[in-house]
Write a protein that holds these residues in place. Sequence first.
Motif: not given
Lengths: 187, 291
Positions: A185-186, A106-107, A178, A103, A182, A110-111, A174-175, A113-114
């Motif tokens: 994605v879910m 989703a990846f 994100s 996916d 998310r 995550s990237k 970001a909040f 966000e980090h």
Amino acid sequence: MSLTPEGSPAVEAAAGIEHIDGLFSYALVLTRNRSEAEDLVQETYVRAIRAMGRLRTGSNIKSWLFTILRNIWFNQLRQRRTAKVIALDEEESAVDFADTAKDPYAFYVSKVEHQQVREAIQQLPVDFREVILLREFEELSYQEIATILDCPAGTVMSRLARARTKLRTLLSAAFEASNFARKEVME
Amino acid sequence: MNAGDEHCHNVSLYLDNELRDRELEDFRAHLAHCADCQSQLEEEQALADLLHRSRPLYRASDELRARVIAAQDVSVSGHAPERLHRRVLRLLKQSRGASEFTFPWRAVATIAFVFVLGMVFVPTIARRARAASYVDTALTTHRSYLDGKLPLEINSESPEEVTAWFAGKVPFDFRLPTSQLLPNDQPAYRQVGARLVNYGSSYAALVTFAMKNDQISLLVASSKSAEVYGGEEIVSRGLTFHYQTKAGFNVITWTTHGLTYALVSSLHTSASRSCLVCHQNMADKGEFSEQ
């Protein structure tokens, strides 16, 4: 991590490798330079190995390692007289998309966000970067942080509160992104 | 500071596990009825969750791990001569900058030594470093879960539901085995739920189980990024399980079908018995042999 009665300091020292990511993160937070951070971590372990024989049973090795790293860095700064601030290496700043997932979205979330977290933390003053790293990423107690920073626990507390307020502002975008991503994605 | 300010202040202390005994009880009682503190807690928890999802902030390179482990191996093994120990320490000091070398022959000698050291030790050391890193991640994840800092994203006792939930979320094909128990069998453990966790630059799957008084977590990642190494080896059905006790927890790691597994528990039992968590239907069949 503390020494157990049955564990010799030498054996526990070998286990200290588990803190290498944390030490490297702390080093990058202090130096903002990959090469300098690696040297700092390396020097930390070298000095730790040498001093291991003098470590008392019951010592907190994790805090001890972080204290060594910080002392080395600030000694180096004193010797240089002025702090050299260099931008993070390209490879640290860039988002790596090479490792694809089933996916990709989703990846990607995550990237990104980090990366936003890293960038926001690096925008903080060094005092704030330190307390955020030691508390949120290393889960050290106020007293342990106070020992490493050589300041009262009350100072840690107030500095942490101000750092979080600033970080929350920096990460507000970001909040929102994100939370939205998310959820997507879910679903 | 008035009472309201004090409670606001306590929200941070509460999240940071800095409240104890009476203070903790008082704050919990207050929190149950204070909408402002609940709202602040939610806000601060959101920030904490975002930061925790980004752990570790940076990862040390395999090369740096290998160098550090090489120094430690020499230091703690007791087999390496002191002269070699000193040499490695000197090497670690010297390798940080070519400017420190005045004479070229010293640089050449150092490079040769690094090369020999690398040929002999680094492949194994790098593998050990990756394996240690995976075990550490599994332990950290388990501790965070026990501390309530890693809430599950799906609560389900059904392996099929959890398998379906992970589909498309992790960069590998992960399927939990369906239950082999007969209707009247009493399971030794119960699946609780699952969530995603960051591992390296990707995701790993965390599945949690509960036994009577113990919590168990299973971390699953692609074998491309996670290795197994060391510990007591236990062979069963062609698989080699690596068992070790670390930081007070039992950790079992193994690799199969391109996936690497780490099972973490605080069970006070032998390695073989720990394996029965996932293979309880083998309990009476003597399926496991320790080497």
